[in-house]
Design a protein around this motif. Structure first.
Motif, mmCIF file in Angstrom:
data_model
loop_
_atom_site.group_PDB
_atom_site.id
_atom_site.type_symbol
_atom_site.label_atom_id
_atom_site.label_comp_id
_atom_site.label_asym_id
_atom_site.label_seq_id
_atom_site.Cartn_x
_atom_site.Cartn_y
_atom_site.Cartn_z
ATOM 1 N N SER A 161 0.856 -1.179 0.000
ATOM 2 C CA SER A 161 0.000 0.000 0.000
ATOM 3 C C SER A 161 0.890 1.227 0.000
ATOM 4 O O SER A 161 2.087 1.132 0.250
ATOM 5 C CB SER A 161 -0.904 0.006 1.246
ATOM 6 O OG SER A 161 -0.112 -0.006 2.415
ATOM 7 N N SER A 165 -2.012 6.565 3.482
ATOM 8 C CA SER A 165 -3.270 6.274 2.807
ATOM 9 C C SER A 165 -3.766 7.503 2.057
ATOM 10 O O SER A 165 -3.812 8.605 2.605
ATOM 11 C CB SER A 165 -4.314 5.829 3.834
ATOM 12 O OG SER A 165 -5.544 5.566 3.204
ATOM 13 N N LEU A 166 -4.108 7.323 0.803
ATOM 14 C CA LEU A 166 -4.620 8.419 -0.014
ATOM 15 C C LEU A 166 -6.138 8.506 0.111
ATOM 16 O O LEU A 166 -6.812 7.479 0.102
ATOM 17 C CB LEU A 166 -4.251 8.196 -1.485
ATOM 18 C CG LEU A 166 -2.780 8.359 -1.851
ATOM 19 C CD1 LEU A 166 -2.505 7.755 -3.216
ATOM 20 C CD2 LEU A 166 -2.380 9.824 -1.833
ATOM 21 N N LEU A 168 -8.529 8.698 -1.753
ATOM 22 C CA LEU A 168 -9.021 8.546 -3.116
ATOM 23 C C LEU A 168 -9.782 7.238 -3.267
ATOM 24 O O LEU A 168 -9.552 6.280 -2.527
ATOM 25 C CB LEU A 168 -7.853 8.566 -4.112
ATOM 26 C CG LEU A 168 -6.875 9.739 -4.033
ATOM 27 C CD1 LEU A 168 -5.728 9.530 -5.014
ATOM 28 C CD2 LEU A 168 -7.585 11.056 -4.306
ATOM 29 N N GLU A 173 -7.105 6.246 -7.453
ATOM 30 C CA GLU A 173 -5.740 5.830 -7.119
ATOM 31 C C GLU A 173 -5.012 5.292 -8.342
ATOM 32 O O GLU A 173 -3.831 5.575 -8.548
ATOM 33 C CB GLU A 173 -5.760 4.762 -6.019
ATOM 34 C CG GLU A 173 -5.890 5.324 -4.622
ATOM 35 C CD GLU A 173 -5.409 4.346 -3.566
ATOM 36 O OE1 GLU A 173 -4.612 3.447 -3.913
ATOM 37 O OE2 GLU A 173 -5.818 4.479 -2.407
ATOM 38 N N TRP A 177 -1.426 6.971 -9.802
ATOM 39 C CA TRP A 177 -0.123 6.342 -10.037
ATOM 40 C C TRP A 177 0.330 6.517 -11.479
ATOM 41 O O TRP A 177 1.525 6.651 -11.752
ATOM 42 C CB TRP A 177 -0.177 4.860 -9.662
ATOM 43 C CG TRP A 177 -0.396 4.655 -8.196
ATOM 44 C CD1 TRP A 177 -1.519 4.197 -7.580
ATOM 45 C CD2 TRP A 177 0.526 4.948 -7.146
ATOM 46 N NE1 TRP A 177 -1.356 4.181 -6.216
ATOM 47 C CE2 TRP A 177 -0.104 4.636 -5.921
ATOM 48 C CE3 TRP A 177 1.833 5.437 -7.115
ATOM 49 C CZ2 TRP A 177 0.516 4.802 -4.691
ATOM 50 C CZ3 TRP A 177 2.451 5.597 -5.881
ATOM 51 C CH2 TRP A 177 1.792 5.286 -4.692
ATOM 52 N N ILE A 206 -8.904 14.103 -7.946
ATOM 53 C CA ILE A 206 -7.648 13.891 -7.214
ATOM 54 C C ILE A 206 -7.067 15.230 -6.766
ATOM 55 O O ILE A 206 -6.697 15.413 -5.601
ATOM 56 C CB ILE A 206 -6.628 13.145 -8.098
ATOM 57 C CG1 ILE A 206 -7.085 11.703 -8.338
ATOM 58 C CG2 ILE A 206 -5.235 13.155 -7.453
ATOM 59 C CD1 ILE A 206 -6.316 11.002 -9.447
ATOM 60 N N TYR A 227 5.819 8.794 -2.617
ATOM 61 C CA TYR A 227 5.084 7.882 -3.489
ATOM 62 C C TYR A 227 5.893 7.638 -4.752
ATOM 63 O O TYR A 227 6.230 8.577 -5.464
ATOM 64 C CB TYR A 227 3.727 8.471 -3.874
ATOM 65 C CG TYR A 227 2.805 8.701 -2.710
ATOM 66 C CD1 TYR A 227 2.149 7.648 -2.099
ATOM 67 C CD2 TYR A 227 2.588 9.987 -2.222
ATOM 68 C CE1 TYR A 227 1.301 7.862 -1.026
ATOM 69 C CE2 TYR A 227 1.745 10.209 -1.153
ATOM 70 C CZ TYR A 227 1.102 9.140 -0.559
ATOM 71 O OH TYR A 227 0.270 9.357 0.496
#
Length: 239
Positions: A161, A165-166, A168, A173, A177, A206, A227
């Protein structure tokens, strides 16, 4: 002296802008199309780009994508000039990674303000990146325990993960990325089998949820927070 590249097929306008920028103590360079702008970008190495949207050979959107595809162009301040004001163009400006835009006819003082804001923002980002790199190399700003972490294998850095924590949805998500990998909306839509409009909707959500304004800020956010997408969409914490 900061260098600014002006790209517009309107000869009178770009000459006038170059003269104005010179009076404002900037070093200006000009180009009449996206393709010429790309060539000038390679040789001139500007600190900021001002570009029209509709141009021959290569339009402004394609030009911006080309700049953003280069490692030294991902965080370069980019301002669009356009006569268009409808929503689709505003969405596309954001989608290709531009930082701001102005609608023609241009108010020079407003343009100058946007230039100053974007250059100051770029300097803050660059300074913070340098600070983060120095911190990682020297261990400064860390506690004694953090300064000497246990030795880990590279496999130990791979997480199931994100580092944090996002806020989203799963779909957002997946777009997140792809965006921080530098993919355009079109490329993301092909990778994730989504329509470009759906990708743009996810990207807008986002940015709103993370309180960011554009792709440039999102890329910096990802760098700062650690990230880093790994192969096959696994997540890797930066060492």
């Amino acid at each position: 002296m900061k260098k600014i590249l002006v790209v517009d097929d309107d000869l009178v306008l770009r000459k006038a802008l170059t003269v104005y920028l010179t009076k404002r103590n900037y070093l200006g360079q000009e180009a009449g199309s996206g393709q010429e702008g790309l060539n000038k970008y390679e040789s001139f190495r500007p600190d900021l780009i001002i570009s029209d949207v509709v141009m021959p050979d290569m339009d402004g959107f394609s030009f911006c994508r080309e700049v953003r595809s280069r490692s030294d162009g991902k965080l370069l301040p980019f301002i669009f000039l356009t006569v268009r004001t409808h929503l689709n163009d505003q969405e596309k400006v954001q989608a290709v990674g531009a930082d701001d835009y102005l609608t023609k006819p241009i108010k020079l003082e407003e343009l100058n303000l946007k230039i100053q804001l974007q250059l100051e923002r770029a300097e803050r980002i660059n300074a913070e990146i340098v600070r983060l790199l120095q911190t990682r190399q020297t261990g400064s700003d860390l506690t004694a325990e953090e300064a000497e972490p246990p030795k880990l294998n590279s496999s130990d850095l791979t997480l199931d993960s994100p580092p944090e924590s996002l806020p989203l949805t799963p779909s957002e998500e997946r777009v997140f990325w792809k965006v921080i990998q530098g993919l355009t909306n079109k490329e993301i839509s092909q990778h994730l089998h989504l329509s470009p409009r759906t990708v743009q909707t996810h990207l807008s959500n986002i940015l709103s949820k993370l309180n960011l304004k554009n792709r440039t800020q999102l890329s910096y956010f990802a760098y700062q927070k650690g990230y880093q997408p790994h192969s096959q969409d696994q997540f890797q914490l930066k060492s």
